[in-house]
Design a protein around this motif. Structure first.
Motif, short mmCIF file in Angstrom:
data_model
loop_
_atom_site.label_atom_id
_atom_site.label_comp_id
_atom_site.label_asym_id
_atom_site.label_seq_id
_atom_site.Cartn_x
_atom_site.Cartn_y
_atom_site.Cartn_z
N ARG A 80 0.94 -1.24 0.00
CA ARG A 80 -0.11 0.12 -0.02
C ARG A 80 0.75 1.30 0.08
N GLU B 162 -3.28 4.15 -4.06
CA GLU B 162 -4.66 4.41 -4.63
C GLU B 162 -5.63 3.60 -4.40
N ALA B 163 -5.41 2.36 -3.66
CA ALA B 163 -6.52 1.45 -3.67
C ALA B 163 -7.57 1.70 -2.85
N ASP B 164 -8.90 1.11 -3.58
CA ASP B 164 -10.10 1.59 -2.77
C ASP B 164 -10.36 0.70 -1.97
N ALA B 165 -11.37 0.78 -1.11
CA ALA B 165 -11.89 0.00 -0.22
C ALA B 165 -11.87 -1.70 -0.36
N GLU B 166 -12.46 -1.80 -1.53
CA GLU B 166 -12.70 -3.09 -1.89
C GLU B 166 -11.42 -3.72 -2.46
N GLN B 167 -10.44 -2.90 -3.11
CA GLN B 167 -9.20 -3.42 -3.39
C GLN B 167 -8.50 -3.77 -2.26
#
Ligand SMILES: C[S@@+](CC[C@H](N)C(=O)[O-])C[C@H]1O[C@@H](n2cnc3c(N)ncnc32)[C@H](O)[C@@H]1O
Length: 291
Positions: free
Chosen positions: A236, A243-248
């Motif tokens: 991360r 830039e990962a979203d919550a799902e990723q």
């Protein structure tokens, strides 16, 4: 007659030589993200010698030497080494003013006898006269440069004829198991783009162009990780994980857990890293005329 070699510089990302503004203002604005990566190496190393001690030994410091560290980051080479550092003049530079400030403050405390000059500077165009330094170290930073060959030429211009430059970088197998997990979640290539910009093969060709003596020394190490959170934090800290979203993030945590399960609670991550020790910079036309 010196044959000038043309090196094809491969795939770029904003991390690997593609975006100096991102590196200066986001990735390396301060040491937080770099610290997440350093933690993995420090906490889980199996090597007998720690990296800062190993690199400083290659630099072969002597009393009174004028030393430059380009791309100094948070200055850990000097604060984390357990080796004594002879009384020398140390010039610290980094693209990021935040990093230089942090490094200088920490080194003033850890190494009070070292004379320090610290300033923000781009290794591709350094504000110093030719042959200013006896020792130069560029530790895991050349793969960030849009033009790494220009950085290498600056190192060869700045180091004295009888001096030494130590240039650390990574090879193709570096952190492969970690990169495989990243690839599974984000669809990235398993081989890191930094290797194409300035890995062992490309780096050797660039350095041989401006130094008559270049040797690669591998640093033997392997990480045996026991806390999945540290691996997640590492992934991360870098694009695209930063830039990962919550799902990723959930997907990443699951993928890392699976890797730990496969290893019976331990994730073993191979390293492929080391440094070039470079001597005898090529004599410039001006220097040749002066002889
Ligand atoms: C991976 S960190 C390594 C930091 C330090 N050498 C270490 O090993 O802990 C890369 C460093 O290179 C710096 N950097 C990136 N591009 C640069 C450039 N063109 N000139 C000088 N430093 C640069 C970054 O700001 C960052 O501090």
């Amino acid at each position: 007659v010196r044959i000038v070699q043309t090196v094809a510089v491969g795939v770029r990302s904003k991390f690997a030589g593609g975006d100096q503004t991102y590196l200066r203002d986001e990735q390396y604005r301060d040491e937080t993200r770099l610290a997440a990566r350093a933690r993995l190496h420090l906490k889980y190393r199996t090597s007998r010698v720690a990296w800062p001690d190993w690199v400083l030994a290659r630099l072969d410091l002597v009393d009174g030497a004028a030393v430059l560290e380009a791309g100094c980051g948070a200055g850990w080479l000097w604060t984390d080494s357990t080796e004594p550092v002879p009384s020398c003049s140390l010039t610290l530079t980094d693209l990021s003013p935040g990093m230089v400030e942090h490094a200088a403050a920490a080194i003033r405390v850890a190494r009070p006898t070292v004379r320090l000059d610290a300033r923000a500077a781009d290794l591709q165009a350094m504000p110093f006269a030719d042959r200013s330094f006896d020792r130069i170290v560029a530790n895991h930073m050349l793969y960030h440069l849009p033009d790494p060959a220009a950085g290498v030429r600056e190192i060869a211009r700045l180091v004295r004829q009888d001096g030494t430059a130590v240039v650390a970088t990574n090879g193709r197998r570096h952190l492969r198991e970690l990169n495989e997990v990243r690839a599974e979640v984000f669809g990235t290539a398993v081989e890191d783009a930094t290797v194409e910009v300035f890995g062992v093969e490309v780096g050797f060709v660039m350095l041989r162009d401006v130094f008559d003596d270049v040797q690669w020394l591998a640093f033997p190490d392997e990480l045996r990780c026991t806390d999945p959170a540290d691996v997640v934090a590492y992934i991360r800290s870098l694009p695209p994980g930063d830039e990962a979203d919550a799902e990723q993030v959930v997907e990443l945590e699951r993928a890392v857990e699976r890797a730990f399960e496969r290893g019976g609670g331990v994730m073993t991550i191979g390293k492929d890293t080391g440094c070039f020790v470079c001597r005898r910079p090529v004599v410039t036309a001006v220097e040749a005329g002066e002889r």
